[in-house]
Scaffold this motif. Structure first.
Motif, PDB file in Angstrom:
ATOM      1  N   ALA A   4       0.838  -1.509   0.042  1.00 52.63           N
ATOM      2  CA  ALA A   4       0.230   0.349  -0.037  1.00 52.63           C
ATOM      3  C   ALA A   4       0.666   1.193  -0.522  1.00 52.63           C
ATOM      4  CB  ALA A   4      -0.834  -0.480   0.996  1.00 52.63           C
ATOM      5  N   SER A   5       1.403   0.985   0.731  1.00 46.33           N
ATOM      6  CA  SER A   5       3.086   2.683   0.986  1.00 46.33           C
ATOM      7  C   SER A   5       3.746   2.330  -0.242  1.00 46.33           C
ATOM      8  CB  SER A   5       3.999   2.628   2.011  1.00 46.33           C
ATOM      9  OG  SER A   5       4.776   0.851   1.971  1.00 46.33           O
ATOM     10  N   LEU A   6       3.790   1.187  -1.028  1.00 45.43           N
ATOM     11  CA  LEU A   6       4.845   1.552  -2.600  1.00 45.43           C
ATOM     12  C   LEU A   6       3.599   2.051  -3.492  1.00 45.43           C
ATOM     13  CD1 LEU A   6       6.385  -1.863  -2.632  1.00 45.43           C
ATOM     14  CD2 LEU A   6       6.907   0.570  -2.291  1.00 45.43           C
ATOM     15  N   VAL A   7       2.279   1.905  -3.278  1.00 45.59           N
ATOM     16  CA  VAL A   7       1.186   2.210  -4.891  1.00 45.59           C
ATOM     17  C   VAL A   7       0.970   3.607  -3.793  1.00 45.59           C
ATOM     18  CG1 VAL A   7      -1.384   1.993  -5.385  1.00 45.59           C
ATOM     19  CG2 VAL A   7      -0.028  -0.075  -4.749  1.00 45.59           C
ATOM     20  N   ARG A   8       0.556   4.234  -2.783  1.00 49.52           N
ATOM     21  CA  ARG A   8       0.896   5.846  -2.436  1.00 49.52           C
ATOM     22  C   ARG A   8       2.218   6.745  -2.825  1.00 49.52           C
ATOM     23  NH1 ARG A   8      -1.439   3.673   1.899  1.00 49.52           N
ATOM     24  NH2 ARG A   8       0.947   3.655   3.395  1.00 49.52           N
ATOM     25  N   ARG A   9       3.108   5.852  -2.994  1.00 46.57           N
ATOM     26  CA  ARG A   9       4.256   6.626  -2.867  1.00 46.57           C
ATOM     27  C   ARG A   9       4.191   6.429  -5.218  1.00 46.57           C
ATOM     28  NH1 ARG A   9      10.804   4.722  -1.695  1.00 46.57           N
ATOM     29  NH2 ARG A   9      11.683   6.015  -2.837  1.00 46.57           N
TER      30      ARG A   9
END
Length: 79
Positions: A4-9
């Motif tokens: 999820a943090s990779l997608v947000r980034r």
């Protein structure tokens, strides 16, 4: 780092997303020498050319277009 943090980034940087789209469109790996050499200005230029070629929507036709956000991202002042 979570997925999820990779997608947000990845979704948070518009020029990175644009570079990725252009590389994918033209069959160039973004991590290749050619992909990395694509400057921000070149990305914007080629994206504009693609929109013109495809008969892209104008700002008035796109309900998601935010003129104030556009001016802020290109470095202009708010009206």
């Amino acid at each position: 780092m979570t997925a999820a943090s990779l997608v947000r980034r990845a979704g948070g940087d518009d020029l990175t997303r644009l570079r990725w789209l252009l590389c994918r469109t033209f069959g160039v790996a973004p991590w290749s020498k050619t992909g990395r050499a694509l400057s921000d200005g070149a990305c914007l230029f080629w994206a504009a050319q693609l929109l013109l070629d495809r008969g892209g929507q104008t700002a008035g036709d796109n309900p998601n277009f935010d003129p104030a956000m556009f001016r802020a991202r290109k470095g202009g002042a708010y009206d």
